[in-house]
Design an enzyme around this catalytic site. Structure first.
Site, PDB file in Angstrom:
ATOM      1  N   SER A  87     -16.830 -29.559  26.494  1.00 23.20           N
ATOM      2  CA  SER A  87     -16.102 -29.851  25.423  1.00 23.20           C
ATOM      3  C   SER A  87     -16.776 -30.139  24.040  1.00 23.20           C
ATOM      4  CB  SER A  87     -14.841 -30.920  25.826  1.00 23.20           C
ATOM      5  OG  SER A  87     -14.141 -31.023  24.613  1.00 23.20           O
ATOM      6  N   ASP A 204      -5.850 -24.558  27.811  1.00 15.88           N
ATOM      7  CA  ASP A 204      -6.294 -25.588  27.371  1.00 15.88           C
ATOM      8  C   ASP A 204      -5.646 -26.266  26.233  1.00 15.88           C
ATOM      9  OD1 ASP A 204      -8.535 -27.053  26.141  1.00 15.88           O
ATOM     10  OD2 ASP A 204      -9.983 -26.180  27.107  1.00 15.88           O
ATOM     11  N   HIS A 234      -8.009 -28.237  30.741  1.00 10.62           N
ATOM     12  CA  HIS A 234      -9.392 -28.505  29.690  1.00 10.62           C
ATOM     13  C   HIS A 234     -10.521 -28.807  30.654  1.00 10.62           C
ATOM     14  CE1 HIS A 234     -11.995 -29.202  26.161  1.00 10.62           C
ATOM     15  NE2 HIS A 234     -11.915 -30.652  26.548  1.00 10.62           N
TER      16      HIS A 234
END
Length: 257
Positions: A87, A204, A234
């Protein structure tokens, strides 16, 4: 910083966590790598986890890059090193590679933040730009909820009890993050010729999948691989299918070795 040493060790993997979370959430992944013969280094980024300072605040995104640089120095050069970022940690790895060009054997990006979903609307964005100059440490509520990042109910329950997960971040943090994403695209030609694996969750709710693809397509390396995981949320290493994700990662690393 935590170091998990494998004996013998085939390589060292440096893990960079994402926004709102902390390095301790990667202990299970680190232990799995260690069991398979890899040493692992991970820790808390500035303003997160157990670090000293105002929680959820940074002065500059360069603080993150300097932290990763220190972890890479700890990894040393005696064996191959792989850099894994999730991320926002993926954005940090992008910028680390583009600016410092460290000697690594491969880069792995897990749902990297090449574009943010659930960002501030236009009116709030305009206000926040002013606040970034006059009240940069002002913290605002995070939009992240555990059920948005994983379908794993056990992990959701664990995250709800985790006091180290941030629920607020500063205005400066938000804008430094946004500026870093823009810089990752602007300087993409500076990304060194290093084997690259990008894995993106298809469902996501935190980052823009199309932006991940866009950045990946701009990178010019001799070897790059893109894998989109159907139905996954995610945090692909925390999903019920995490073993498949882990094996895919392991295959990439072993090919480089």
């Amino acid at each position: 910083m935590q170091k998990w040493v494998a004996q013998p060790s085939k390589a060292t993997i440096v893990i960079v966590h994402g926004a709102f979370e902390h390095g301790g959430r990667y202990e299970a992944l680190a232990k799995q790598f260690q069991a398979d013969g890899f040493s692992v280094i991970h820790g808390d980024l500035p303003g997160q986890g157990h670090t000293v300072g105002k929680a959820g605040h940074i002065r500059s995104f360069d603080q993150y890059i300097s932290t990763v640089e220190a972890w890479l120095q700890e990894a040393g050069t005696e064996q191959p090193v792989f850099l894994l970022g999730h991320s926002m940690g993926g954005t940090i790895v992008m910028r680390t590679m583009e600016t410092l060009k460290p000697e690594v054997s491969g880069v792995i990006l897990s749902s990297p933040a090449a574009g943010i979903l659930n960002g501030a609307g236009k009116p709030l964005e305009a206000v926040s730009r002013v606040l970034d100059k006059v009240m940069p440490t002002l913290r605002v509520k995070s939009p992240m909820k555990p059920e948005m990042v994983t379908r794993n109910q056990d992990m959701i329950e664990k995250d709800l009890q985790d006091t180290l997960i941030l629920d607020k971040v500063s205005v400066r943090w938000y804008h430094e993050f946004r500026r870093a994403i823009k810089a990752a695209f602007k300087d993409v030609s500076e990304f060194p010729n290093v084997p690259l694996l990008v894995m993106q969750a298809e469902e996501d709710q935190m980052v823009d999948v199309d932006k991940t693809k866009e950045w990946f397509n701009l990178v010019d390396t001799s070897e790059k691989n893109y894998k989109q995981w159907p139905s996954l949320y995610h945090e692909i290493y925390n999903e019920p299918e995490w073993k498949d994700v882990y094996q895919y990662t392991l295959d990439f690393i072993n090919r480089q070795l």
